[in-house]
Motif scaffolding. Structure first.
Motif, PDB file in Angstrom:
ATOM      1  N   VAL A 118       0.772  -1.260  -0.003  1.00  0.00           N
ATOM      2  CA  VAL A 118       0.092  -0.049  -0.136  1.00  0.00           C
ATOM      3  C   VAL A 118       1.085   1.213   0.027  1.00  0.00           C
ATOM      4  CG1 VAL A 118      -1.787  -1.097   1.151  1.00  0.00           C
ATOM      5  CG2 VAL A 118       0.012  -0.011   2.363  1.00  0.00           C
ATOM      6  N   PRO A 119       0.252   2.588  -0.401  1.00  0.00           N
ATOM      7  CA  PRO A 119       1.183   3.609  -0.599  1.00  0.00           C
ATOM      8  C   PRO A 119       2.011   4.051   0.760  1.00  0.00           C
ATOM      9  CG  PRO A 119      -0.899   4.009  -1.650  1.00  0.00           C
ATOM     10  CD  PRO A 119      -1.114   2.744  -0.743  1.00  0.00           C
ATOM     11  N   ARG A 120       1.442   3.831   1.722  1.00  0.00           N
ATOM     12  CA  ARG A 120       2.262   4.008   3.121  1.00  0.00           C
ATOM     13  C   ARG A 120       3.389   3.601   3.334  1.00  0.00           C
ATOM     14  NH1 ARG A 120       1.341   0.193   6.850  1.00  0.00           N
ATOM     15  NH2 ARG A 120      -0.509  -1.286   6.715  1.00  0.00           N
ATOM     16  N   ARG A 121       3.731   2.280   2.642  1.00  0.00           N
ATOM     17  CA  ARG A 121       4.947   1.584   2.827  1.00  0.00           C
ATOM     18  C   ARG A 121       6.154   2.485   2.190  1.00  0.00           C
ATOM     19  NH1 ARG A 121       5.089  -3.015   5.077  1.00  0.00           N
ATOM     20  NH2 ARG A 121       2.976  -4.216   5.585  1.00  0.00           N
ATOM     21  N   LEU A 122       5.776   3.433   0.945  1.00  0.00           N
ATOM     22  CA  LEU A 122       6.790   4.205   0.483  1.00  0.00           C
ATOM     23  C   LEU A 122       7.172   5.330   1.365  1.00  0.00           C
ATOM     24  CD1 LEU A 122       4.914   4.946  -2.777  1.00  0.00           C
ATOM     25  CD2 LEU A 122       6.510   3.121  -2.358  1.00  0.00           C
ATOM     26  N   SER A 123       6.586   5.269   2.772  1.00  0.00           N
ATOM     27  CA  SER A 123       7.191   6.402   3.586  1.00  0.00           C
ATOM     28  C   SER A 123       8.212   5.744   4.681  1.00  0.00           C
ATOM     29  CB  SER A 123       6.057   6.691   4.542  1.00  0.00           C
ATOM     30  OG  SER A 123       4.860   7.413   3.766  1.00  0.00           O
ATOM     31  N   ILE A 124       8.358   4.634   4.473  1.00  0.00           N
ATOM     32  CA  ILE A 124       9.421   3.882   5.160  1.00  0.00           C
ATOM     33  C   ILE A 124      10.800   4.387   4.833  1.00  0.00           C
ATOM     34  CG2 ILE A 124      10.813   1.331   5.769  1.00  0.00           C
ATOM     35  CD1 ILE A 124       7.979   0.145   4.911  1.00  0.00           C
ATOM     36  N   ARG A 125      11.549   4.677   5.719  1.00  0.00           N
ATOM     37  CA  ARG A 125      12.936   5.335   5.718  1.00  0.00           C
ATOM     38  C   ARG A 125      13.834   4.761   4.665  1.00  0.00           C
ATOM     39  NH1 ARG A 125      16.190   9.079   8.759  1.00  0.00           N
ATOM     40  NH2 ARG A 125      17.913   9.424   7.129  1.00  0.00           N
ATOM     41  N   SER A 126      14.048   3.407   4.593  1.00  0.00           N
ATOM     42  CA  SER A 126      14.851   2.868   3.460  1.00  0.00           C
ATOM     43  C   SER A 126      14.071   2.961   2.128  1.00  0.00           C
ATOM     44  CB  SER A 126      14.983   1.284   3.868  1.00  0.00           C
ATOM     45  OG  SER A 126      13.651   0.643   4.018  1.00  0.00           O
ATOM     46  N   ILE A 127      13.091   3.062   1.918  1.00  0.00           N
ATOM     47  CA  ILE A 127      12.466   3.269   0.637  1.00  0.00           C
ATOM     48  C   ILE A 127      12.510   4.847   0.291  1.00  0.00           C
ATOM     49  CG2 ILE A 127      10.219   3.147  -0.745  1.00  0.00           C
ATOM     50  CD1 ILE A 127       9.474   0.637   0.800  1.00  0.00           C
ATOM     51  N   ARG A 128      12.396   5.717   1.081  1.00  0.00           N
ATOM     52  CA  ARG A 128      12.527   7.012   0.964  1.00  0.00           C
ATOM     53  C   ARG A 128      14.052   7.311   0.483  1.00  0.00           C
ATOM     54  NH1 ARG A 128      10.310   8.269   6.157  1.00  0.00           N
ATOM     55  NH2 ARG A 128      12.146   9.457   6.520  1.00  0.00           N
ATOM     56  N   ASP A 129      14.958   6.661   1.412  1.00  0.00           N
ATOM     57  CA  ASP A 129      16.302   7.008   0.824  1.00  0.00           C
ATOM     58  C   ASP A 129      16.663   6.194  -0.651  1.00  0.00           C
ATOM     59  OD1 ASP A 129      16.737   8.059   3.287  1.00  0.00           O
ATOM     60  OD2 ASP A 129      17.667   6.179   4.026  1.00  0.00           O
ATOM     61  N   ALA A 130      16.078   5.149  -1.138  1.00  0.00           N
ATOM     62  CA  ALA A 130      16.090   4.532  -2.215  1.00  0.00           C
ATOM     63  C   ALA A 130      15.649   5.136  -3.040  1.00  0.00           C
ATOM     64  CB  ALA A 130      15.438   3.023  -2.317  1.00  0.00           C
ATOM     65  N   PHE A 131      14.531   5.894  -3.436  1.00  0.00           N
ATOM     66  CA  PHE A 131      13.999   6.817  -4.148  1.00  0.00           C
ATOM     67  C   PHE A 131      15.078   7.999  -4.319  1.00  0.00           C
ATOM     68  CE2 PHE A 131      10.108   4.736  -4.037  1.00  0.00           C
ATOM     69  CZ  PHE A 131       9.209   5.308  -4.880  1.00  0.00           C
ATOM     70  N   ALA A 132      15.388   8.614  -3.108  1.00  0.00           N
ATOM     71  CA  ALA A 132      16.315   9.576  -3.395  1.00  0.00           C
ATOM     72  C   ALA A 132      17.873   9.293  -3.979  1.00  0.00           C
ATOM     73  CB  ALA A 132      16.716  10.250  -1.886  1.00  0.00           C
ATOM     74  N   GLU A 133      18.200   8.321  -3.855  1.00  0.00           N
ATOM     75  CA  GLU A 133      19.575   7.978  -4.183  1.00  0.00           C
ATOM     76  C   GLU A 133      19.488   7.202  -5.849  1.00  0.00           C
ATOM     77  OE1 GLU A 133      20.704   5.091  -1.453  1.00  0.00           O
ATOM     78  OE2 GLU A 133      20.819   6.436   0.182  1.00  0.00           O
ATOM     79  N   THR A 134      18.365   7.005  -6.331  1.00  0.00           N
ATOM     80  CA  THR A 134      18.285   6.230  -7.579  1.00  0.00           C
ATOM     81  C   THR A 134      18.478   7.112  -8.797  1.00  0.00           C
ATOM     82  OG1 THR A 134      17.269   4.419  -8.812  1.00  0.00           O
ATOM     83  CG2 THR A 134      15.847   6.127  -8.084  1.00  0.00           C
ATOM     84  N   ASP A 135      18.904   6.795  -9.946  1.00  0.00           N
ATOM     85  CA  ASP A 135      18.944   7.625 -11.210  1.00  0.00           C
ATOM     86  C   ASP A 135      17.614   7.259 -11.773  1.00  0.00           C
ATOM     87  OD1 ASP A 135      21.694   8.814 -11.010  1.00  0.00           O
ATOM     88  OD2 ASP A 135      22.117   6.731 -10.907  1.00  0.00           O
ATOM     89  N   PHE A 136      16.901   6.185 -11.780  1.00  0.00           N
ATOM     90  CA  PHE A 136      15.620   5.694 -12.503  1.00  0.00           C
ATOM     91  C   PHE A 136      14.801   5.092 -11.684  1.00  0.00           C
ATOM     92  CE2 PHE A 136      13.266   3.745 -15.819  1.00  0.00           C
ATOM     93  CZ  PHE A 136      12.918   4.486 -16.875  1.00  0.00           C
ATOM     94  N   ILE A 137      13.622   4.973 -11.941  1.00  0.00           N
ATOM     95  CA  ILE A 137      12.584   4.131 -11.068  1.00  0.00           C
ATOM     96  C   ILE A 137      11.542   3.395 -12.329  1.00  0.00           C
ATOM     97  CG2 ILE A 137      10.520   4.107  -9.612  1.00  0.00           C
ATOM     98  CD1 ILE A 137      11.852   7.053  -8.263  1.00  0.00           C
ATOM     99  N   LEU A 138      11.688   2.073 -12.028  1.00  0.00           N
ATOM    100  CA  LEU A 138      11.020   1.347 -12.858  1.00  0.00           C
ATOM    101  C   LEU A 138       9.878   0.374 -11.885  1.00  0.00           C
ATOM    102  CD1 LEU A 138      10.400  -0.141 -15.705  1.00  0.00           C
ATOM    103  CD2 LEU A 138      12.019  -1.875 -14.968  1.00  0.00           C
TER     104      LEU A 138
END
Length: 314
Positions: A118-138
């Motif tokens: 569910v969308p709230r899982r995107l708020s987990i710190r490790s996932i937020r960090d993964a979004f911030a550090e990546t060059d592309f999201i698939l």
């Protein structure tokens, strides 16, 4: 520095039973059974890792031996595996019965666990960090519609490019609310028809039809017929490579997506990127697996010789 790709979506077990003789409905049929880890996002992730990218995979997983098989396959391919593990649930699966000539007889998709992403899982710190550090999201359309929308919204807020794999006509329509935030969508004609409500006589019109519903770029595959790819106002057509020794077409679309994304991240134009995607797909269908375990940058370059130049339509 190696570029980073974050993949969110399906990572499960694919089971395929192939009937050896003439199909007899309502009866026992002799055949062979094969199973392996699969899923649109997972197949693309493994291809991208073999092409030299740092790939992180996030997907729901059950606490069962099947889930362990998926994790082992991720490790083997060099994918950084970051699953949500639900110990009391089973890992999703896709089970297909295939005729001798490769046509699908029937399939069963047991994928309820993906609804737990569910969308709230995107708020987990490790996932937020993964979004911030990546060059592309698939990501792929196995996930809930509201999660797909949240992924695109977060990527947009961070200025990250995104791509999606449609998976099936029924799942493709879950992408409707986030098409205008997507950079690229990888789909076949049936999925494109589900999204647009149309089937053009001229396949070149797929580009304008998809742009009309908000998409910026994408690739529409058409089996062995010319595919259509577009990015902004540029539209190209490409005849897929002729492959004589087809083993299994499973995963071809996922490898197409991986090949195109790899090229785009190396600053290639869409006309060259789609050729690389077609080469990756050709390698996949020559393998009995959904991901060709021999895939490498060098092998992909060699296979490009089989792929004709793209035709520039606009």
């Amino acid at each position: 520095m190696r570029k980073k790709i974050l993949v969110l979506g399906g990572a499960h077990i694919d089971r395929r039973g192939r009937i050896s003789g003439q199909t007899a409905e309502g009866a026992s049929n002799p055949g062979t059974w094969f199973e392996e880890p699969g899923g649109g996002g997972f197949n693309a992730a493994r291809n991208l890792a073999r092409l030299g990218f740092d790939v992180t995979l996030i997907s729901p997983r059950g606490g069962d031996p099947t889930g362990e098989m998926v994790s082992e396959a991720a490790d083997f391919a060099g994918v950084i595996d970051r699953p949500f593990v639900f110990l009391d649930r089973k890992t999703p699966s896709y089970t297909a019965i295939i005729e001798r000539d490769g046509n699908l007889v029937i399939a069963l998709a047991d994928m309820d666990l993906y609804q737990m992403f569910v969308p709230r899982r995107l708020s987990i710190r490790s996932i937020r960090d993964a979004f911030a550090e990546t060059d592309f999201i698939l990501f792929d359309a196995n996930l809930p519609a509201e999660t797909l929308h949240a992924i695109v919204a977060r990527a947009g807020a961070l200025g990250k490019r995104t791509g999606a794999i449609a998976i099936s006509p029924a799942k493709a329509i879950k992408l409707q609310a986030c098409l205008n935030g997507l950079d690229y969508l990888f789909l076949n004609e049936a999925e494109a028809a589900a999204l647009t409500g149309e089937r053009p006589n001229d396949p070149a019109h797929w580009a304008s039809l998809l742009r009309d519903i908000g998409l910026k770029g994408g690739v529409v595959t058409r089996g062995q017929r010319e595919l259509i790819a577009f990015e902004g106002t540029r539209v190209v057509a490409l005849q897929p490579a002729t492959v004589d020794n087809v083993a299994d077409v499973t995963g071809a679309g996922d490898s197409m997506a991986a090949g195109v994304i790899a090229a785009l991240l190396n600053d290639m134009p869409i006309s060259d990127a789609v050729r690389q995607g077609a080469a990756a797909a050709a390698l996949t269908v020559q393998s009995p697996h959904a991901v060709n375990e021999n895939l490498s940058v060098d092998l992909l370059k060699e296979t490009l010789a089989l792929v004709p130049q793209a035709r520039i339509l606009h």
